[in-house]
Design a protein around this motif. Structure first.
Motif, mmCIF file in Angstrom:
data_model
loop_
_atom_site.group_PDB
_atom_site.id
_atom_site.type_symbol
_atom_site.label_atom_id
_atom_site.label_comp_id
_atom_site.label_asym_id
_atom_site.label_seq_id
_atom_site.Cartn_x
_atom_site.Cartn_y
_atom_site.Cartn_z
ATOM 1 N N ALA A 335 0.846 -1.192 0.000
ATOM 2 C CA ALA A 335 0.000 0.000 0.000
ATOM 3 C C ALA A 335 0.882 1.241 0.000
ATOM 4 O O ALA A 335 1.975 1.241 0.577
ATOM 5 N N ALA A 336 0.411 2.281 -0.681
ATOM 6 C CA ALA A 336 1.064 3.588 -0.633
ATOM 7 C C ALA A 336 0.320 4.433 0.385
ATOM 8 O O ALA A 336 -0.870 4.707 0.223
ATOM 9 N N MET A 337 1.021 4.829 1.472
ATOM 10 C CA MET A 337 0.388 5.568 2.560
ATOM 11 C C MET A 337 1.090 6.897 2.798
ATOM 12 O O MET A 337 2.299 7.027 2.568
ATOM 13 N N VAL A 338 0.317 7.858 3.274
ATOM 14 C CA VAL A 338 0.831 9.208 3.479
ATOM 15 C C VAL A 338 0.958 9.502 4.968
ATOM 16 O O VAL A 338 0.030 9.243 5.745
ATOM 17 N N LYS A 339 2.102 10.053 5.330
ATOM 18 C CA LYS A 339 2.349 10.488 6.696
ATOM 19 C C LYS A 339 2.392 12.020 6.723
ATOM 20 O O LYS A 339 3.084 12.646 5.921
ATOM 21 N N PHE A 340 1.633 12.625 7.633
ATOM 22 C CA PHE A 340 1.602 14.075 7.779
ATOM 23 C C PHE A 340 2.557 14.458 8.911
ATOM 24 O O PHE A 340 2.297 14.164 10.084
ATOM 25 N N ASN A 341 3.664 15.097 8.555
ATOM 26 C CA ASN A 341 4.695 15.434 9.541
ATOM 27 C C ASN A 341 4.362 16.717 10.289
ATOM 28 O O ASN A 341 3.572 17.554 9.824
ATOM 29 N N THR A 342 4.987 16.886 11.452
ATOM 30 C CA THR A 342 4.738 18.069 12.289
ATOM 31 C C THR A 342 5.283 19.349 11.661
ATOM 32 O O THR A 342 4.857 20.451 12.028
ATOM 33 N N ASP A 343 6.240 19.234 10.710
ATOM 34 C CA ASP A 343 6.772 20.425 10.037
ATOM 35 C C ASP A 343 5.967 20.778 8.790
ATOM 36 O O ASP A 343 6.429 21.544 7.932
ATOM 37 N N PHE A 344 4.754 20.199 8.675
ATOM 38 C CA PHE A 344 3.800 20.453 7.591
ATOM 39 C C PHE A 344 4.227 19.852 6.250
ATOM 40 O O PHE A 344 3.607 20.126 5.225
ATOM 41 N N THR A 345 5.266 19.043 6.250
ATOM 42 C CA THR A 345 5.588 18.291 5.038
ATOM 43 C C THR A 345 4.771 17.008 5.012
ATOM 44 O O THR A 345 4.227 16.575 6.037
ATOM 45 N N LYS A 346 4.709 16.410 3.847
ATOM 46 C CA LYS A 346 3.997 15.142 3.682
ATOM 47 C C LYS A 346 4.976 14.114 3.128
ATOM 48 O O LYS A 346 5.792 14.432 2.266
ATOM 49 N N GLU A 347 4.858 12.875 3.618
ATOM 50 C CA GLU A 347 5.811 11.845 3.241
ATOM 51 C C GLU A 347 5.055 10.601 2.780
ATOM 52 O O GLU A 347 4.107 10.154 3.419
ATOM 53 N N LEU A 348 5.497 10.063 1.640
ATOM 54 C CA LEU A 348 4.878 8.874 1.073
ATOM 55 C C LEU A 348 5.691 7.643 1.463
ATOM 56 O O LEU A 348 6.910 7.618 1.313
ATOM 57 N N PHE A 349 4.987 6.615 1.966
ATOM 58 C CA PHE A 349 5.636 5.377 2.396
ATOM 59 C C PHE A 349 5.078 4.196 1.618
ATOM 60 O O PHE A 349 3.891 4.176 1.252
ATOM 61 N N LEU A 350 5.928 3.201 1.388
ATOM 62 C CA LEU A 350 5.495 1.908 0.890
ATOM 63 C C LEU A 350 5.361 0.985 2.090
ATOM 64 O O LEU A 350 6.334 0.724 2.800
ATOM 65 N N VAL A 351 4.152 0.495 2.355
ATOM 66 C CA VAL A 351 3.875 -0.362 3.501
ATOM 67 C C VAL A 351 3.448 -1.728 2.979
ATOM 68 O O VAL A 351 2.541 -1.825 2.136
ATOM 69 N N THR A 352 4.098 -2.792 3.448
ATOM 70 C CA THR A 352 3.770 -4.143 2.987
ATOM 71 C C THR A 352 2.995 -4.899 4.058
ATOM 72 O O THR A 352 2.974 -4.502 5.231
ATOM 73 N N ASN A 353 2.378 -6.007 3.648
ATOM 74 C CA ASN A 353 1.631 -6.824 4.610
ATOM 75 C C ASN A 353 2.546 -7.617 5.528
ATOM 76 O O ASN A 353 2.080 -8.319 6.423
ATOM 77 N N GLN A 354 3.865 -7.515 5.318
ATOM 78 C CA GLN A 354 4.845 -8.123 6.214
ATOM 79 C C GLN A 354 5.327 -7.147 7.289
ATOM 80 O O GLN A 354 6.194 -7.469 8.086
ATOM 81 N N GLY A 355 4.782 -5.926 7.251
ATOM 82 C CA GLY A 355 5.140 -4.931 8.257
ATOM 83 C C GLY A 355 6.268 -3.996 7.861
ATOM 84 O O GLY A 355 6.644 -3.110 8.629
ATOM 85 N N THR A 356 6.811 -4.144 6.642
ATOM 86 C CA THR A 356 7.890 -3.262 6.177
ATOM 87 C C THR A 356 7.338 -1.889 5.832
ATOM 88 O O THR A 356 6.268 -1.771 5.222
ATOM 89 N N GLN A 357 8.056 -0.845 6.205
ATOM 90 C CA GLN A 357 7.667 0.530 5.893
ATOM 91 C C GLN A 357 8.875 1.255 5.304
ATOM 92 O O GLN A 357 9.866 1.477 5.980
ATOM 93 N N LYS A 358 8.782 1.609 4.020
ATOM 94 C CA LYS A 358 9.893 2.267 3.329
ATOM 95 C C LYS A 358 9.481 3.668 2.912
ATOM 96 O O LYS A 358 8.476 3.843 2.209
ATOM 97 N N PRO A 359 10.234 4.707 3.312
ATOM 98 C CA PRO A 359 9.938 6.062 2.834
ATOM 99 C C PRO A 359 10.284 6.203 1.357
ATOM 100 O O PRO A 359 11.334 5.728 0.911
ATOM 101 N N LEU A 360 9.397 6.847 0.592
ATOM 102 C CA LEU A 360 9.610 6.993 -0.849
ATOM 103 C C LEU A 360 9.824 8.435 -1.278
ATOM 104 O O LEU A 360 10.764 8.743 -2.004
ATOM 105 N N VAL A 361 8.942 9.329 -0.818
ATOM 106 C CA VAL A 361 8.984 10.732 -1.250
ATOM 107 C C VAL A 361 8.595 11.619 -0.083
ATOM 108 O O VAL A 361 7.690 11.278 0.685
ATOM 109 N N LYS A 362 9.265 12.762 0.009
ATOM 110 C CA LYS A 362 8.891 13.782 0.980
ATOM 111 C C LYS A 362 8.695 15.089 0.232
ATOM 112 O O LYS A 362 9.532 15.468 -0.586
ATOM 113 N N THR A 363 7.586 15.783 0.491
ATOM 114 C CA THR A 363 7.298 17.000 -0.258
ATOM 115 C C THR A 363 6.721 18.077 0.649
ATOM 116 O O THR A 363 6.043 17.772 1.642
#
Length: 496
Positions: A335-363
């Motif tokens: 799944a592609a999931m979005v994290k909303f950071n406290t510095d108002f940036t947004k970060e895209l993560f790749l999350v797998t059903n095995q529990g892996t979370q990889k950061p992909l893009v920060k904007t």
């Protein structure tokens, strides 16, 4: 006294037949087995396939020499795949979906059966020729010119045919295609009603048939699915299997009565089924999971996975660090999931059903949409970057992300005024479709049928663009130029 013959006439006939059959069997044994093997069944013969069809089978009349079959099998145009065997059945599994709008031939000649001596040229397979086709390349969009303003339009790119599906009395706001493309689920308001919260939900037939030779239904047959009498219909989603509709609704008289409802997507003629309330905490954006059994929703300080049943008070899973699920891979493993950071940036993560979370893009801007490529480990995203913090001006752009090494390749930078961009990845993964909306500058006298974006901004016109795609590893990917289609519309989507 008479004497009867020892052999009766019937006995003599039977003995003669046995001698004849014995002679024929002996001749066959002396000549050897001359019956040629053949293909008994080809599972895709004269079929029309889509992206969900990933393998075909060849069933033979005799056990076959596997290597001779694999060496002599030809597919035209070529389709990369891998071969597996189960007795007399050969399975060919595609590595990527077959390109749409193409006719294919499968040929096999020169293959031998399993027990044929190497020098025996008689025991080769009977020549076989099979044929199949893929679905036409078809897109859907909402018209933006004066004639088709607000109407749902189907355009067949393969045949260059345009079909208007909805009447002028309805302004379409959103839509989802059923899996085989024969119907569209859509929300629309009356053309004389400017209230964006007055949408009802309907289905409409496309006139497209997923099966070769089947009689297609008439295009443009509309049925009401859900009215807006007591509740406003805000957002909706259709499950991947086409069996369930989930709608976000709000009570017209009680603003606190707000949440998700679900109902069957295929209601028998003459019946009227009421939606059921999903008993859970209120939430924001949502998306039905690929197995069609749950819904992912932004809830509280995270993303919850809720079962599609009346009592959904206990989430199947909860991810507190993510505020939004953008997209799922087709098999649901990523799944592609979005994290909303406290510095108002947004970060895209790749999350797998095995529990892996990889950061992909920060904007510093927004993550508008993402889609997984069905043909390769690539994620295509529509993002924005903040170029002016004082005026909060965002620059939209398209990017391809290699999920193996997180490598990014920019595809296209869009004008800053094109903030309301939407994209759609073709089911065969070979093209991106996106729009460029031109906002209305003079809004002092809006027309009675004025079109609006999801954010409520008036639309003057809009163009549609088609961008061919190459593998992300190809160096020429950054030189691909999109093609402007001769269509005026917005909110483009590919038909499955």
């Amino acid at each position: 006294m008479t004497t009867k013959s020892f052999l009766q006439p019937l006995d003599r006939i039977a003995i003669a037949l046995m001698l004849l059959l014995s002679l024929l069997i002996g001749l066959l044994i002396l000549q050897g087995d001359v019956v040629a093997a053949r293909v008994r069944d080809f599972s895709w013969q004269n079929q029309q396939i889509g992206a969900e069809d990933i393998s075909f089978t060849l069933t033979f009349s005799r056990p076959m020499n596997a290597k001779s079959v694999e060496d002599n099998l030809k597919i035209d145009p070529p389709l990369a795949g891998k071969i597996s065997w189960a007795g007399r059945r050969m399975v060919y599994t595609l590595l990527t979906p077959a390109p749409y709008g193409t006719n294919y031939k499968v040929e096999l000649q020169g293959a031998k059966d399993k027990f044929a001596p190497p020098e025996d040229k008689k025991r080769v397979i009977q020549p076989f020729l099979g044929q199949f086709t893929t679905r036409d390349r078809v897109i859907l969009y909402i018209g933006a010119d004066q004639e088709d303003k607000g109407r749902l339009i189907l355009y067949n790119l393969t045949q260059e045919q345009k079909t208007v599906l909805t009447p002028k009395e309805l302004v379409v706001m959103d839509f989802k295609a059923y899996p085989e493309g024969e119907k569209i689920l859509f929300s629309a308001r009356a053309s004389n009603n400017q209230d964006l919260l007055s949408a009802k939900i309907y289905t409409v037939t496309t006139g497209v048939s997923a099966k070769v030779g089947a009689s297609p239904t008439t295009a443009g047959l509309i049925e009401l699915v859900l009215d807006n009498k007591d509740y406003q219909n805000l957002k909706f989603d259709l499950s991947p299997d086409g069996q369930t509709i989930v709608v976000q609704r709000g009570n017209r008289n009680n603003p606190s009565d707000f949440g998700l409802w679900f109902m069957p997507a295929n209601i028998p003629p003459g019946e009227k089924l009421q939606p059921q309330r999903l008993q859970s905490q209120p939430g924001g954006d949502f998306l039905i999971t690929p197995d069609s059994k749950a819904v992912a929703i932004a809830q509280g300080q995270g993303a919850a996975i809720l079962p599609l049943q009346q009592d959904a008070s206990k989430p199947l899973d909860f991810l507190p660090q993510f505020g939004l699920v953008q997209s799922f891979s087709k098999d649901g493993s990523q799944a592609a999931m979005v994290k909303f950071n406290t510095d108002f940036t947004k970060e895209l993560f790749l999350v797998t059903n095995q529990g892996t979370q990889k950061p992909l893009v920060k904007t510093t801007g927004s993550i508008l949409s993402c889609q997984f490529d069905p043909a390769s480990p690539t994620l295509y995203c529509l993002l924005t970057q903040l170029v002016s913090q004082a005026q909060y001006i965002e620059q939209p752009y398209l990017v391809a992300i290699d999920l193996k090494n997180q490598q990014q390749k920019p595809l296209l930078v869009l004008p800053v005024e094109q903030r309301n961009v939407q994209m759609s990845l073709s089911p065969d993964g070979l093209a991106l479709l996106f729009d460029q909306v031109v906002p209305e500058t003079n809004t002092s006298k809006p027309s009675a049928n004025n079109l609006k974006t999801d954010e409520g901004e008036a639309i003057a016109t809009s163009s549609l663009w088609l961008m061919p795609l190459l593998p992300i590893s190809d160096a020429a990917i950054s030189t691909i130029k999109p093609e402007k289609l001769p269509l005026i519309g917005f909110h483009p989507r590919w038909l499955p």
